[in-house]
Design a protein around this motif. Structure first.
Motif, PDB file in Angstrom:
ATOM      1  N   GLU A 726       1.318  -1.580   0.185  1.00 50.18           N
ATOM      2  CA  GLU A 726       0.302   0.321   0.284  1.00 50.18           C
ATOM      3  C   GLU A 726       0.777   1.404  -0.085  1.00 50.18           C
ATOM      4  O   GLU A 726       0.676   1.901   0.687  1.00 50.18           O
ATOM      5  CB  GLU A 726      -1.079  -0.124   0.882  1.00 50.18           C
ATOM      6  N   GLY A 727       2.084   1.115  -1.299  1.00 51.11           N
ATOM      7  CA  GLY A 727       2.722   2.025  -0.583  1.00 51.11           C
ATOM      8  C   GLY A 727       4.232   2.575  -0.630  1.00 51.11           C
ATOM      9  O   GLY A 727       5.420   2.893  -0.848  1.00 51.11           O
ATOM     10  N   LEU A 728       4.376   1.335   0.327  1.00 45.14           N
ATOM     11  CA  LEU A 728       5.690   0.812   1.340  1.00 45.14           C
ATOM     12  C   LEU A 728       5.964   0.156   0.006  1.00 45.14           C
ATOM     13  O   LEU A 728       5.606  -1.354   0.018  1.00 45.14           O
ATOM     14  CB  LEU A 728       5.209   0.742   3.112  1.00 45.14           C
ATOM     15  N   SER A 729       7.423   0.394  -0.304  1.00 48.27           N
ATOM     16  CA  SER A 729       8.441  -0.716  -0.701  1.00 48.27           C
ATOM     17  C   SER A 729       9.184  -0.885  -0.052  1.00 48.27           C
ATOM     18  O   SER A 729      10.164  -0.431   0.464  1.00 48.27           O
ATOM     19  CB  SER A 729       8.442  -0.783  -2.567  1.00 48.27           C
ATOM     20  N   VAL A 730       9.763  -2.409  -0.056  1.00 48.24           N
ATOM     21  CA  VAL A 730      11.114  -2.569   0.521  1.00 48.24           C
ATOM     22  C   VAL A 730      12.214  -3.274  -0.565  1.00 48.24           C
ATOM     23  O   VAL A 730      11.580  -4.336  -0.560  1.00 48.24           O
ATOM     24  CB  VAL A 730      10.493  -3.386   1.975  1.00 48.24           C
ATOM     25  N   GLU A 731      13.403  -3.959  -0.449  1.00 47.15           N
ATOM     26  CA  GLU A 731      13.651  -4.866  -0.734  1.00 47.15           C
ATOM     27  C   GLU A 731      15.203  -4.642   0.007  1.00 47.15           C
ATOM     28  O   GLU A 731      15.403  -3.795   1.191  1.00 47.15           O
ATOM     29  CB  GLU A 731      14.774  -3.985  -1.867  1.00 47.15           C
ATOM     30  N   SER A 762       6.184   4.436  12.982  1.00 47.77           N
ATOM     31  CA  SER A 762       6.210   3.182  13.250  1.00 47.77           C
ATOM     32  C   SER A 762       6.186   2.297  12.695  1.00 47.77           C
ATOM     33  O   SER A 762       6.043   1.119  12.573  1.00 47.77           O
ATOM     34  CB  SER A 762       5.062   2.449  14.470  1.00 47.77           C
ATOM     35  N   ILE A 763       7.828   1.704  12.232  1.00 49.52           N
ATOM     36  CA  ILE A 763       8.436   0.621  11.158  1.00 49.52           C
ATOM     37  C   ILE A 763       8.764  -0.169  12.190  1.00 49.52           C
ATOM     38  O   ILE A 763      10.263   0.316  12.468  1.00 49.52           O
ATOM     39  CB  ILE A 763       8.663   1.079   9.877  1.00 49.52           C
ATOM     40  N   ARG A 764       8.965  -1.546  11.903  1.00 44.20           N
ATOM     41  CA  ARG A 764       9.421  -1.980  12.539  1.00 44.20           C
ATOM     42  C   ARG A 764       9.155  -3.482  12.591  1.00 44.20           C
ATOM     43  O   ARG A 764       8.278  -3.360  11.657  1.00 44.20           O
ATOM     44  CB  ARG A 764       8.614  -1.204  14.142  1.00 44.20           C
ATOM     45  N   VAL A 765       9.901  -4.711  12.681  1.00 40.46           N
ATOM     46  CA  VAL A 765       9.626  -5.904  13.123  1.00 40.46           C
ATOM     47  C   VAL A 765       9.092  -6.418  13.934  1.00 40.46           C
ATOM     48  O   VAL A 765       9.687  -6.180  15.747  1.00 40.46           O
ATOM     49  CB  VAL A 765      11.165  -6.343  12.640  1.00 40.46           C
ATOM     50  N   GLU A 783      10.526   6.008  13.786  1.00 41.82           N
ATOM     51  CA  GLU A 783       9.934   6.805  14.149  1.00 41.82           C
ATOM     52  C   GLU A 783       9.058   7.077  13.318  1.00 41.82           C
ATOM     53  O   GLU A 783       7.536   7.034  13.058  1.00 41.82           O
ATOM     54  CB  GLU A 783       9.874   7.357  15.088  1.00 41.82           C
ATOM     55  N   SER A 784       9.321   7.602  11.909  1.00 43.16           N
ATOM     56  CA  SER A 784       8.506   8.365  10.545  1.00 43.16           C
ATOM     57  C   SER A 784       9.473   8.249   9.625  1.00 43.16           C
ATOM     58  O   SER A 784      10.741   8.316   9.425  1.00 43.16           O
ATOM     59  CB  SER A 784       8.269   9.504  11.381  1.00 43.16           C
ATOM     60  N   LEU A 785       8.825   8.299   8.668  1.00 37.07           N
ATOM     61  CA  LEU A 785       9.001   7.532   6.690  1.00 37.07           C
ATOM     62  C   LEU A 785       8.608   8.976   6.042  1.00 37.07           C
ATOM     63  O   LEU A 785       7.519   8.953   6.590  1.00 37.07           O
ATOM     64  CB  LEU A 785       9.341   6.509   6.512  1.00 37.07           C
ATOM     65  N   ALA A 786       9.668   9.911   5.442  1.00 36.12           N
ATOM     66  CA  ALA A 786       8.343  10.882   5.044  1.00 36.12           C
ATOM     67  C   ALA A 786       7.896  10.826   3.665  1.00 36.12           C
ATOM     68  O   ALA A 786       8.574   9.514   2.918  1.00 36.12           O
ATOM     69  CB  ALA A 786       9.234  12.607   4.909  1.00 36.12           C
ATOM     70  N   CYS A 811       5.701  -4.394  10.490  1.00 35.62           N
ATOM     71  CA  CYS A 811       4.578  -3.843  10.472  1.00 35.62           C
ATOM     72  C   CYS A 811       4.793  -2.176  10.721  1.00 35.62           C
ATOM     73  O   CYS A 811       6.033  -1.657  10.661  1.00 35.62           O
ATOM     74  CB  CYS A 811       4.256  -4.174  12.445  1.00 35.62           C
ATOM     75  N   THR A 812       3.626  -1.620  10.027  1.00 34.09           N
ATOM     76  CA  THR A 812       4.003  -0.219  10.295  1.00 34.09           C
ATOM     77  C   THR A 812       2.552   0.526  12.172  1.00 34.09           C
ATOM     78  O   THR A 812       2.093  -0.015  12.102  1.00 34.09           O
ATOM     79  CB  THR A 812       3.371   0.637   8.856  1.00 34.09           C
ATOM     80  N   HIS A 813       2.124   1.972  11.581  1.00 30.34           N
ATOM     81  CA  HIS A 813       0.770   2.709  13.145  1.00 30.34           C
ATOM     82  C   HIS A 813      -0.483   1.765  11.980  1.00 30.34           C
ATOM     83  O   HIS A 813      -1.162   1.831  13.031  1.00 30.34           O
ATOM     84  CB  HIS A 813       1.388   3.429  12.749  1.00 30.34           C
ATOM     85  N   THR A 814       0.030   1.641  11.008  1.00 28.72           N
ATOM     86  CA  THR A 814      -1.308   1.024  11.114  1.00 28.72           C
ATOM     87  C   THR A 814      -2.035  -0.507  10.519  1.00 28.72           C
ATOM     88  O   THR A 814      -2.933  -1.283  10.165  1.00 28.72           O
ATOM     89  CB  THR A 814      -2.441   1.780   9.727  1.00 28.72           C
TER      90      THR A 814
END
Length: 939
Positions: A726-731, A762-765, A783-786, A811-814
């Protein structure tokens, strides 16, 4: 008709064969096999040996062939020799004299190039139970313990208990061999040497300290029966080295009136054992599952023991023998850990096809699990069981109903009424068992159930089972004051049939007479005297003695008048209500899963389960890898080939909020060491000679010098697509940098990008789901990613030298996204520097099963040295080893987790053909690495 002929040869009678009258029968047996074994053709010998081994497998005696077989122990044919050794292992102990004549041949076999022959020779040698060859056996075991083949080392471990049983004076030397084999890093050896340790020196717990963590980490890959041995040993080890996790630990008392208490913090090594054994609950081997279950029961915190319930219930679908053992242990566990089996209540319902012993054990478990919530369901189930044709099972069911009524007060009356209804059952056994149980229940509330006592008194004429008749008489005598009109009449009837009753009934008739004499002397005086006179002349001396004793006690005389006043206190004293308990109560003092627990008696060879220590022993005795970790860190930091920035220029940079580049790893070594004083630091220098010496002495963790990472083309893998996220991408990619907090972890670099129009917070494992032995060190929460921002973070993962994926929640805050990181096999290793001589020396130790060879055809583009080295280092994190030949390329590395060496040799042949050889104890890694390197070179 065949007639046997008998003759005499000297003074001995000989039986002659009807087929060949000139030959004794003993010489005619297996004549064809003997001729084949004496033949010059290896094919005939091989066929003969196959037939002989098949005979042994069917249980037939082939000992008379020993002389013919032992002659072929020196046969050059490998297949024949292997079968000859199989035969000799079976009969060496029976034919010791002939076997001793071949000892020189067995000693030569210990030097054979084939590992199977070396192992077989040692196995035969240890099977000859003659004290005179003990020195030879000891020498052979010591040599085999240093053999390059793990299969031979495993056989050496098996031979140790045999030699110890033959000569216990060799214990000290055998302990030295055990200590050496315990340090072996091969999974093939681990289970066997632990078994030898348990047989020879289980008290030498100091030998386990330095190998404890290694055994825990190897456990998942050890053979199944080795897993059972290791788990049982580690259970007893843990009970001596860790504190109980189910207690609070007091802090040192301060000078106040209050004592602070805090929850016990589990030792990391204790947690390591629990974490590494948990996946084995899914094993296909019932013994392994049972071993892990007993370990958790004896070692785990109460909140975690429940994980074993599902695995044990799964075993109930196995064979009846397995079910019997499992149910024995479940019955013990369910007394103190009732809650963990309650969700599986229906799994213990009884099938009509179950054997009687299985039915009774399931009844035991159901009774232990009964509570106010499920009792109605369980009692309905019990009602159906009473209609069974299995009499023993029906009796056990009635006893179970009685136990449920005892333990749960609110159903006592309904259970009692149900048992009373069974008194009208046509089956005498059902009625008898009901009477016995009702008797025990009435002892709890006798005054409220006088009607039931009257009803049972009426059944005395119909019930013939001695125990039931005795129970009714005891009940009437004990509560005769509640049935004053019925009790004397029952005594009258029993007096008539006294001489024909069983002994147990006669004793209760005497007791009933005595109690009635004391409470209702007017109606029962004459009856009592009559009964005592009959008992006086009974054939059983117990009955005669009882009658004589009671007469003197209750019948007043001039001499015994003073004694009779104590009669009421003796006979009419209030008896405590019986406690109906499980036969499995307190059986858990035996280690679960053991034969002693099964028999409820200490079996030969059983080792007691130690009690928890009152104070925690020193945990530093297991810190054997600290030096290796420290040296690997320092060599990476100060080594001569250290990268200046700690990051290869080809790696993607991290972009901060301002768009500037920063370090490729959060918490990298350069950052963590920046606070060190430059004046007192040796940061710019190489290792000193002393450090280099210590580095080479590390116990098997580092063979060769660790060097800087070798970088090929960086491969990036997708962890989370922006659509899925949902807009967050990770490589992610593997940075090939040592992971500073833990050198046994692989460093994984994550590039996290925010492609949305809002901040992601709140991006975390969370909740890593890992296989046995795997560990994860999570990155610090972001804590936050703009919007539009990309950040790079590092995480350490110990893959345990496996290409299995490490799964976790990002995980994120949502939202929560389930992702997994799967490493290529080439990223599970770190490069090491070795000289050419060191390479050849280590390669010579890793032959046989540890060597994998494949032929390939190199394309034209892979003819230059530069391209070959680049392709190999891209496929695997290895370093090149100097080589005097321009047609050979050598590379060396070690696995990150266990430190096992991986040696790669690429040799050019004629034309474009080449041969790739990989030497490693990790055969699975070697096999996968061969495919990856060939693919990199030929694509």
């Amino acid at each position: 008709k065949i007639r046997w002929c008998f003759g005499y040869s000297g003074s001995a009678a000989v039986c002659f064969s009807p087929v060949s009258p000139r030959l004794p029968l003993s010489l005619c047996r297996h004549d064809d096999l003997k001729e084949m074994l004496d033949s010059n053709k290896d094919s005939l010998k091989l066929e003969a040996m196959k037939r002989i081994v098949a005979m042994i497998a069917r249980g037939k005696n082939a000992s008379d062939l020993f002389p013919a077989v032992v002659k072929n122990v020196a046969c050059k044919n490998i297949e024949v020799k292997k079968l000859v050794y199989v035969y000799l292992v079976r009969y060496a102990e029976e034919q010791q004299d002939l076997a001793l004549l071949s000892i020189s041949t067995f000693q030569r076999g210990l030097k054979d190039p084939n590992q199977l022959i070396r192992a077989s020779a040692l196995r035969v040698l240890s099977s000859i139970r003659v004290p005179i060859i003990v020195p030879i056996m000891m020498l052979a075991i010591k040599e085999a313990a240093s053999d390059m083949s793990p299969y031979v080392r495993k056989t050496a471990a098996h031979a140790i208990p045999k030699l110890y049983s033959l000569d216990s004076d060799q214990k000290d030397q055998l302990i030295e061999v055990i200590e050496k084999l315990l340090a072996d890093k091969t999974t093939l050896v681990a289970g066997s040497v632990v078994m030898a340790f348990e047989e020879v020196c289980p008290e030498r717990i100091d030998l386990i300290h330095k190998n404890y963590r290694k055994l825990c980490n190897l456990l998942i890959d050890v053979e199944e029966w080795g897993q059972v041995v290791i788990i049982n040993m580690l259970t007893r080890y843990a009970r001596t080295q860790f504190l109980s996790p189910n207690q609070n630990v007091s802090e040192a008392a301060e000078p106040t009136s209050l004592v602070k208490r805090k929850p016990y913090v589990m030792d990391p090594d204790h947690r390591l054992l629990l974490r590494n054994t948990k996946p084995l609950l899914q094993s296909r081997n019932a013994a392994v599952v049972m071993s892990v279950a007993q370990l958790y029961f004896h070692l785990a915190p109460k909140a975690e023991v429940g994980v074993i319930a599902k695995a044990l219930v799964r075993l109930l679908r196995s064979h009846s023998e397995v079910q019997y053992v499992v149910l024995q242990n479940v019955a013990t566990m369910s007394i103190k850990r009732r809650g963990m089996f309650e969700p599986y209540l229906k799994s213990f319902y009884i099938r009509s096809t179950d054997p009687t012993q299985i039915k009774i054990l399931k009844l035991e478990v159901l009774t232990n699990l009964a509570n106010e919530t499920n009792i109605s369901t369980i009692l309905r189930e019990f009602q159906t069981y009473i209609r069974s044709m299995d009499k023993d099972f029906v009796a056990a069911t009635i006893q179970a109903i009685g136990r449920c009524a005892t333990n749960i007060g609110k159903v006592r009356d309904s259970c009692l009424n149900g048992l009373v209804q069974l008194l009208s059952n046509r089956d005498e056994l059902v009625v008898a068992e009901s009477v016995v149980v009702i008797k025990k229940l009435l002892q709890m509330q006798p005054s409220q159930h006088s009607e039931i006592i009257k009803h049972m008194a009426k059944l005395i004429d119909n019930i013939q089972v001695p125990m039931a008749r005795a129970s009714i008489l005891w009940l009437i005598g004990e509560y005769c004051e509640h049935v004053p009109k019925i009790a004397p009449d029952v005594l009258r009837k029993m007096a008539k049939s006294f001489t024909s009753e069983e002994d147990i009934v006669k004793l209760q008739v005497i007791n009933l007479a005595a109690k009635l004499y004391l409470t209702n002397s007017k109606q029962s005086k004459l009856l009592t005297q009559y009964v005592l006179n009959l008992a006086k002349y009974d054939q059983n001396y117990d009955i005669r003695d009882r009658a004589r004793f009671i007469r003197q006690l209750i019948v007043p005389t001039e001499k015994s008048g003073a004694l009779s006043k104590y009669a009421k206190k003796l006979f009419l004293a209030q008896k405590p209500a019986p406690i109906l308990e499980s036969s499995f109560k307190d059986r858990d003092h035996f280690q679960l899963g053991s034969l002693s627990h099964l028999l409820n008696a200490k079996a030969v060879g059983y080792q007691e389960l130690p009690d928890w220590p009152s104070e925690a022993p020193d945990p530093s005795v297991r810190n054997v890898e600290v030096l290796a970790t420290l040296l690997s860190y320092r060599w990476w930091k100060w080594g001569p080939q250290r990268l200046g920035s700690g990051r290869d220029q080809s790696q993607p940079p991290r972009k901060g909020k301002g768009g500037s580049e920063s370090s490729s790893e959060e918490g990298s070594l350069s950052d963590s060491s920046s606070s060190e004083s430059d004046s007192g630091s040796e940061a710019g220098e190489s290792l000193s000679e002393k450090e280099m010496k210590n580095k080479k002495l590390v116990s098997g963790q580092i063979r060769g010098q660790m060097i800087s990472p070798v970088f090929g083309t960086v491969k990036t893998f997708e962890l989370l697509h922006r659509m899925t996220g949902e807009g967050l991408s990770v490589e992610y990619y593997f940075s090939r940098q040592p992971f500073a907090p833990d050198s046994r972890m692989v460093a994984v670099q994550f590039q996290i990008s925010n492609n949305t129009a809002a901040d992601v917070k709140s991006i975390r494992v969370q909740e890593p789901k890992l296989l046995s032995g795997m560990r994860v060190q999570e990155f610090k929460e972001i804590e936050s990613l703009a919007p539009g921002e990309t950040i790079s973070v590092a995480m350490g993962i110990d893959f345990c030298d496996s290409t299995q994926a490490a799964s976790f929640q990002l995980c994120t805050h949502t939202r929560q996204f389930y992702v997994s990181v799967q490493p290529p096999v080439g990223e599970l290793m770190a490069p090491v520097f070795m000289s050419e001589n060191e390479f050849k020396k280590e390669q010579g130790k890793l032959t046989g099963m540890s060597e994998i060879t494949e032929k390939l055809t190199l394309p034209d583009k892979c003819q230059s040295d530069h391209v070959i080295v680049q392709q190999v280092t891209t496929a695997a994190n290895v370093s090149r080893v100097p080589c005097g030949s321009d047609k050979e390329y050598r590379f060396a590395a070690k696995t990150v987790s266990s430190g096992s060496l991986i040696l790669i040799t690429l040799e050019k042949k004629s034309g474009n053909s080449a041969q790739l050889t990989i030497n490693s104890e990790k055969m699975l890694i070697g096999t996968m690495l061969v495919k990856d390197i060939i693919q990199a070179l030929t694509q």
